[in-house]
Write an enzyme that holds these catalytic residues in place. Structure first.
Site, PDB file in Angstrom:
ATOM      1  N   ARG A  51       6.543 -10.176   8.971  1.00  0.00           N
ATOM      2  CA  ARG A  51       7.462  -9.958   7.859  1.00  0.00           C
ATOM      3  C   ARG A  51       8.903  -9.726   8.291  1.00  0.00           C
ATOM      4  O   ARG A  51       9.830 -10.004   7.522  1.00  0.00           O
ATOM      5  CB  ARG A  51       6.970  -8.789   7.008  1.00  0.00           C
ATOM      6  CG  ARG A  51       5.669  -9.093   6.269  1.00  0.00           C
ATOM      7  CD  ARG A  51       5.357  -8.056   5.231  1.00  0.00           C
ATOM      8  NE  ARG A  51       4.160  -8.395   4.470  1.00  0.00           N
ATOM      9  CZ  ARG A  51       3.676  -7.667   3.480  1.00  0.00           C
ATOM     10  NH1 ARG A  51       4.297  -6.546   3.117  1.00  0.00           N
ATOM     11  NH2 ARG A  51       2.593  -8.048   2.843  1.00  0.00           N
ATOM     12  N   ASP A 154      10.330   0.727  -9.086  1.00  0.00           N
ATOM     13  CA  ASP A 154       9.786   0.360  -7.793  1.00  0.00           C
ATOM     14  C   ASP A 154      10.857   0.625  -6.746  1.00  0.00           C
ATOM     15  O   ASP A 154      12.048   0.687  -7.076  1.00  0.00           O
ATOM     16  CB  ASP A 154       9.375  -1.116  -7.771  1.00  0.00           C
ATOM     17  CG  ASP A 154       8.293  -1.400  -6.731  1.00  0.00           C
ATOM     18  OD1 ASP A 154       7.107  -1.473  -7.115  1.00  0.00           O
ATOM     19  OD2 ASP A 154       8.621  -1.534  -5.534  1.00  0.00           O
TER      20      ASP A 154
END
Length: 283
Positions: A51, A154
């Site tokens: 990632r 979030d």
């Protein structure tokens, strides 16, 4: 989400360049804990490498140690948030864990008149499917003109941008009850073919805000219902305890908090009583 082929291809590239070392992984593991309270297990080492590999290429860095030193010494604006965005998991779908939505309808909404205001918070909303599922349920029960609102939050800035658009691939429509799909969603045409859009009347009742549950919460008001689902499993016991206490402060007396079916918050706060597994009420 990256395809399996892309991940394998990238993993091979990392192997050729030299995979992330134990020292480097330990540093990024501590960094994501400090930033977001997330605990990465040992077997997430390759995930971190995959990632974050794009950030090495972006800055033309030779290894993860150089990237870490850049983050610690002179991080470009927004780069720490980029790390958070890359290392947080965002798995969600419409009407996830249907028994919860059944409980909300039967035990919360059916006991309220449409004239009574209701405030709901989806505390880890990812790309927005959870708050929009709540909003459809509320719209069906209360109508558009009643005083109801849903907050979606979030820590990941990228997923919030997607959530605000309310635009999803048609492949997600099977998750939405047919009556809601017909009433609250629009089918994309021409350049938007293959997509569905949550209609504007539903979206008007939903707002999104970036919130890090691992820090003091902003002034967001108080809620009758809070969904804190499928995130506590990523926290250490201490962080989980702190997060739950913060969130419970935002719950009105008599309000409900729901966690994932594999999660429990029993014993964390004496203000909560267990209604049934994963469902609690503030006394």
């Amino acid at each position: 989400m990256e395809s399996k082929h892309a991940v394998q291809e990238l993993s091979g590239e990392l192997f050729n360049q030299g995979a992330i070392t134990d020292w480097e992984f330990a540093r990024f593991r501590q960094l994501i804990f400090d930033l977001a309270g997330i605990t990465l297990s040992e077997h997430k080492k390759n995930l971190v490498a995959v990632r974050l590999a794009s950030r090495l290429r972006y800055y033309s860095l030779a290894n993860f140690a150089d990237y870490y030193r850049m983050l610690m010494n002179d991080p470009p604006e927004g780069e720490l948030q980029t790390v958070v965005d890359h290392l947080t998991t965002n798995e969600t779908h419409f009407f996830r864990e249907p028994r919860h939505f059944g409980f909300i309808k039967r035990h919360i909404l059916d006991n309220r008149t449409s004239q009574v205001p209701i405030r709901c918070w989806s505390a880890v909303c990812s790309t927005g499917e959870e708050p929009y599922s709540l909003a459809m349920l509320l719209a069906a029960h209360c109508g558009y003109t009643s005083d109801w609102r849903v907050l979606g939050s979030d820590i990941n800035a990228n997923v919030l941008e997607q959530a605000r658009n309310g635009l999803y691939l048609n492949s997600r429509q099977a998750e939405i009850p047919k009556r809601y799909l017909q009433k609250f969603c629009l089918k994309g045409v021409r350049s938007q073919q293959g997509t569905l859009l949550v209609n504007s009347k539903v979206r008007e009742h939903v707002r999104f805000k970036q919130i890090n549950l691992n820090t003091s919460l902003p002034n967001i008001g108080f809620f009758d219902l809070i969904l804190l689902r499928n995130v506590l499993i990523y926290f250490s016991a201490e962080t989980k305890h702190e997060v739950v206490l913060r969130v419970v402060e935002k719950l009105k007396p008599g309000g409900h908090i729901l966690v994932g079916h594999s999660e429990t918050i029993t014993g964390i706060s004496d203000q909560l009583r267990l209604i049934k597994p994963s469902i609690y009420q503030k006394v």
